[in-house]
Design a protein around this motif. Sequence first.
Motif, PDB file in Angstrom:
ATOM      1  N   PRO A  65       0.854  -1.197   0.000  1.00  0.00           N
ATOM      2  CA  PRO A  65       0.000   0.000   0.000  1.00  0.00           C
ATOM      3  C   PRO A  65       0.890   1.249   0.000  1.00  0.00           C
ATOM      4  O   PRO A  65       1.925   1.278   0.673  1.00  0.00           O
ATOM      5  CB  PRO A  65      -0.781  -0.104   1.313  1.00  0.00           C
ATOM      6  CG  PRO A  65      -0.689  -1.537   1.716  1.00  0.00           C
ATOM      7  CD  PRO A  65       0.613  -2.049   1.165  1.00  0.00           C
ATOM      8  N   LEU A  66       0.511   2.250  -0.765  1.00  0.00           N
ATOM      9  CA  LEU A  66       1.289   3.487  -0.855  1.00  0.00           C
ATOM     10  C   LEU A  66       0.510   4.653  -0.267  1.00  0.00           C
ATOM     11  O   LEU A  66      -0.667   4.832  -0.570  1.00  0.00           O
ATOM     12  CB  LEU A  66       1.618   3.822  -2.316  1.00  0.00           C
ATOM     13  CG  LEU A  66       2.435   2.826  -3.116  1.00  0.00           C
ATOM     14  CD1 LEU A  66       2.667   3.359  -4.525  1.00  0.00           C
ATOM     15  CD2 LEU A  66       3.745   2.520  -2.441  1.00  0.00           C
ATOM     16  N   ALA A  67       1.199   5.442   0.526  1.00  0.00           N
ATOM     17  CA  ALA A  67       0.614   6.697   1.002  1.00  0.00           C
ATOM     18  C   ALA A  67       0.572   7.677  -0.166  1.00  0.00           C
ATOM     19  O   ALA A  67       1.361   7.561  -1.114  1.00  0.00           O
ATOM     20  CB  ALA A  67       1.479   7.277   2.131  1.00  0.00           C
ATOM     21  N   ASP A  68      -0.346   8.622  -0.120  1.00  0.00           N
ATOM     22  CA  ASP A  68      -0.289   9.728  -1.074  1.00  0.00           C
ATOM     23  C   ASP A  68       1.058  10.412  -0.883  1.00  0.00           C
ATOM     24  O   ASP A  68       1.569  10.503   0.242  1.00  0.00           O
ATOM     25  CB  ASP A  68      -1.414  10.723  -0.822  1.00  0.00           C
ATOM     26  CG  ASP A  68      -2.780  10.159  -1.183  1.00  0.00           C
ATOM     27  OD1 ASP A  68      -2.846   9.210  -1.987  1.00  0.00           O
ATOM     28  OD2 ASP A  68      -3.778  10.676  -0.649  1.00  0.00           O
ATOM     29  N   GLU A  69       1.624  10.907  -1.976  1.00  0.00           N
ATOM     30  CA  GLU A  69       2.955  11.496  -1.853  1.00  0.00           C
ATOM     31  C   GLU A  69       2.883  12.869  -1.214  1.00  0.00           C
ATOM     32  O   GLU A  69       2.301  13.797  -1.775  1.00  0.00           O
ATOM     33  CB  GLU A  69       3.641  11.603  -3.214  1.00  0.00           C
ATOM     34  CG  GLU A  69       5.077  12.059  -3.082  1.00  0.00           C
ATOM     35  CD  GLU A  69       5.890  11.791  -4.327  1.00  0.00           C
ATOM     36  OE1 GLU A  69       7.116  11.907  -4.232  1.00  0.00           O
ATOM     37  OE2 GLU A  69       5.311  11.473  -5.371  1.00  0.00           O
ATOM     38  N   PRO A  70       3.506  12.997  -0.038  1.00  0.00           N
ATOM     39  CA  PRO A  70       3.549  14.312   0.602  1.00  0.00           C
ATOM     40  C   PRO A  70       4.731  15.108   0.059  1.00  0.00           C
ATOM     41  O   PRO A  70       5.532  14.596  -0.725  1.00  0.00           O
ATOM     42  CB  PRO A  70       3.764  13.962   2.080  1.00  0.00           C
ATOM     43  CG  PRO A  70       4.498  12.670   2.058  1.00  0.00           C
ATOM     44  CD  PRO A  70       4.048  11.950   0.805  1.00  0.00           C
ATOM     45  N   GLY A  71       4.856  16.321   0.518  1.00  0.00           N
ATOM     46  CA  GLY A  71       6.020  17.132   0.178  1.00  0.00           C
ATOM     47  C   GLY A  71       7.145  16.875   1.172  1.00  0.00           C
ATOM     48  O   GLY A  71       6.974  16.167   2.167  1.00  0.00           O
ATOM     49  N   PHE A  72       8.275  17.497   0.909  1.00  0.00           N
ATOM     50  CA  PHE A  72       9.406  17.323   1.808  1.00  0.00           C
ATOM     51  C   PHE A  72       9.281  18.155   3.078  1.00  0.00           C
ATOM     52  O   PHE A  72      10.183  18.162   3.907  1.00  0.00           O
ATOM     53  CB  PHE A  72      10.717  17.604   1.077  1.00  0.00           C
ATOM     54  CG  PHE A  72      11.113  16.485   0.153  1.00  0.00           C
ATOM     55  CD1 PHE A  72      11.431  15.231   0.647  1.00  0.00           C
ATOM     56  CD2 PHE A  72      11.142  16.692  -1.210  1.00  0.00           C
ATOM     57  CE1 PHE A  72      11.787  14.191  -0.201  1.00  0.00           C
ATOM     58  CE2 PHE A  72      11.500  15.657  -2.075  1.00  0.00           C
ATOM     59  CZ  PHE A  72      11.821  14.408  -1.565  1.00  0.00           C
ATOM     60  N   ASP A  73       8.141  18.817   3.254  1.00  0.00           N
ATOM     61  CA  ASP A  73       7.872  19.469   4.525  1.00  0.00           C
ATOM     62  C   ASP A  73       7.305  18.474   5.540  1.00  0.00           C
ATOM     63  O   ASP A  73       7.149  18.800   6.707  1.00  0.00           O
ATOM     64  CB  ASP A  73       6.935  20.663   4.350  1.00  0.00           C
ATOM     65  CG  ASP A  73       5.613  20.287   3.699  1.00  0.00           C
ATOM     66  OD1 ASP A  73       5.545  19.242   3.019  1.00  0.00           O
ATOM     67  OD2 ASP A  73       4.656  21.059   3.852  1.00  0.00           O
ATOM     68  N   ASP A  74       7.024  17.241   5.091  1.00  0.00           N
ATOM     69  CA  ASP A  74       6.568  16.164   5.970  1.00  0.00           C
ATOM     70  C   ASP A  74       7.809  15.427   6.494  1.00  0.00           C
ATOM     71  O   ASP A  74       8.469  14.703   5.754  1.00  0.00           O
ATOM     72  CB  ASP A  74       5.661  15.215   5.177  1.00  0.00           C
ATOM     73  CG  ASP A  74       5.075  14.101   6.021  1.00  0.00           C
ATOM     74  OD1 ASP A  74       5.826  13.478   6.806  1.00  0.00           O
ATOM     75  OD2 ASP A  74       3.873  13.831   5.865  1.00  0.00           O
TER      76      ASP A  74
END
Length: 101
Positions: A65-74
Amino acid sequence: MRPILHGDVSSAARALLVLPPQARDAVCRQMIRQAQQADHHVRENGRVHPIWGNGSLMAAARNWPLADEPGFDDVDYCHCFKLVLRALIDHHCGTGNGRNR
């Protein structure tokens, strides 16, 4: 394993992001092994592996399962991304397939 691109690392990090932190290292190394085995399968049989795909890390990661891709601020995503990069460095240095820099 096929050449590693940004999308491979991103997909693997997204797969790790949905896991509890204590499971991430083992799963990351498992995905790298699966990609390597799939690449061997492709070279031997001329066909993609039925589960792990074409030998790319992205294909192996997409079985999880893949998480939605966050930004590098996560920050948690950054930790997962770093874990994948570190595992790839360790893998390449351990097998002699990479450059030591």
